[in-house]
Design a protein around this motif. Structure first.
Motif, PDB file in Angstrom:
ATOM      1  N   GLN A 187      -6.277 -10.040  42.628  1.00 49.97           N
ATOM      2  CA  GLN A 187      -6.292  -9.062  43.419  1.00 49.97           C
ATOM      3  C   GLN A 187      -5.991  -9.610  44.873  1.00 49.97           C
ATOM      4  N   LEU A 215      -2.774  -4.567  36.606  1.00 48.68           N
ATOM      5  CA  LEU A 215      -2.275  -3.798  37.662  1.00 48.68           C
ATOM      6  C   LEU A 215      -3.096  -1.953  37.308  1.00 48.68           C
ATOM      7  N   GLU A 222      -2.663   1.538  41.590  1.00 49.26           N
ATOM      8  CA  GLU A 222      -2.567   0.369  42.453  1.00 49.26           C
ATOM      9  C   GLU A 222      -1.299  -0.673  42.582  1.00 49.26           C
ATOM     10  N   TYR A 223      -0.286  -0.601  41.623  1.00 46.25           N
ATOM     11  CA  TYR A 223       0.919  -1.509  41.897  1.00 46.25           C
ATOM     12  C   TYR A 223       1.132  -0.067  42.433  1.00 46.25           C
ATOM     13  N   PRO A 274      -9.478  -9.265  37.229  1.00 50.02           N
ATOM     14  CA  PRO A 274      -9.117  -8.572  38.534  1.00 50.02           C
ATOM     15  C   PRO A 274      -9.298  -9.123  40.143  1.00 50.02           C
TER      16      PRO A 274
END
Length: 349
Positions: A130, A274, A278-279, A126
């Motif tokens: 990110q 995600l 978050e997307y 993650p």
């Protein structure tokens, strides 16, 4: 006649054995890709550059036509048995098979990107995903510029210059010529129906582009197909090299084309990895002009695409890739994100 036929069959058998042995031997495959292929590609591309049209496309078309028409013609004359007809067709296809692999296809057996460059593979986390996406969107937004025309000469010069710069450090050959001749596909309308934007012509080491390419697609597609000419078989690796070349260019349109070329792959991976929240947050960070451009680009190609014909082509190409050691088949294109993350982690260290 029988003596010549026997000699021809012996030569064919030896070449088939050479192809199969090379595919099974990492030592021979490395020797081919690093030493033999650059020589072959230089010779064949010099020859194909003499012609203004894609001779590889014409050869494939005539071969398919010949293999289908010859049995009908031979039987109408009633002088040849079905056994001889099928044996002749089969032998011709074996010669084409040998030519394909000796001219370019044995590159499928070479070491992959990580082995060639000694850049370690980095698994998705993650955190690193990110970090990559945040940096990518920043660079994508920063690079945005409207692209309304195609400067083929500038794109060629930049591609050759940057591949010459990056070749040694990123495990890809340098261009065999300073003026690689890109050609337009002979059957562009049909090619657009199956959703193909470019191709590598292995029989004569020439690369071709779809005549319907939009200005924003052209630089990244050009450098992608040039990567194939330089011996890269993986679609993910070709995407990676196109990205690296284009995003290093000082020409704004070429640089933006490089970032834009992987937008769909990045968003596809983001949607899978995600959370929905978050997307959405990530998606809203992209400049509205870029989102609009992506929608228009998708609509443009969708209008030319034939689902029925495209599905057949996708199925055939998926089998072709899997049969040549690209285990993920057509999904290989999206694996460019993994290469970019691994490269970024390696650079940061």
């Amino acid at each position: 006649m029988k003596r010549r036929l026997k000699i021809r069959h012996i030569i064919l058998g030896v070449l088939l054995l050479l192809v199969w042995t090379t595919q099974l031997s990492s030592v021979l495959a490395t020797f081919y890709s690093q030493t033999v292929y650059p020589f072959i590609s230089s010779i064949l591309s010099s020859f194909s550059n003499l012609f203004p049209f894609a001779i590889g496309d014409l050869f494939i078309f005539l071969s398919i036509t010949g293999v289908i028409v010859y049995p009908i013609y031979a039987r109408l004359r009633k002088k040849t048995s079905w056994k001889k007809i099928l044996l002749r067709d089969g032998e011709y296809l074996l010669w084409v098979y040998v030519w394909f692999y000796l001219a370019w296809g044995l590159n499928y057996s070479q070491k992959n990107f990580y082995q060639r460059t000694e850049i370690p593979y980095t698994a998705y986390t993650p955190e690193n995903f990110q970090e990559f996406v945040d940096d990518y969107i920043t660079q994508l937004n920063r690079s945005y510029t409207p692209i309304n025309s195609i400067n083929q000469d500038l794109i060629r010069k930049e591609a050759v210059r940057l591949y010459n710069q990056l070749g040694d450090s990123l495990g890809v050959h340098r261009p065999p010529h300073d003026h690689p001749r890109v050609k337009t596909m002979l059957f562009t309308p049909f090619i657009s129906m199956v959703g193909v934007t470019g191709s590598m012509g292995p029989f004569f080491c020439e690369f071709t582009l779809n005549g319907d390419l939009l200005p924003v697609n052209y630089p990244a597609t050009y450098t992608h197909e040039l990567a194939h000419l330089l011996g890269i078989t993986s679609e993910a690796e070709a995407n990676f090299y196109a990205y690296q070349v284009c995003t290093r260019s000082q020409a704004m349109g070429i640089r933006f084309s490089g970032y834009f070329s992987v937008l769909g792959h990045v968003l596809g991976n983001a949607k899978r990895l995600l959370s929905e929240e978050e997307y959405e947050k990530l998606f809203k960070r992209i400049r509205p002009e870029i989102i609009e451009l992506a929608k228009n680009n998708q609509a443009y190609w969708a209008a030319k695409y034939s689902p029925a014909v495209g599905a057949v082509q996708d199925w055939i190409y998926d089998l072709y890739l899997k049969g040549n050691k690209i285990e993920s088949g057509r999904q290989n294109y999206s694996e460019v994100v993994g290469l970019l993350i691994s490269y970024q982690e390696w650079k940061n260290k």
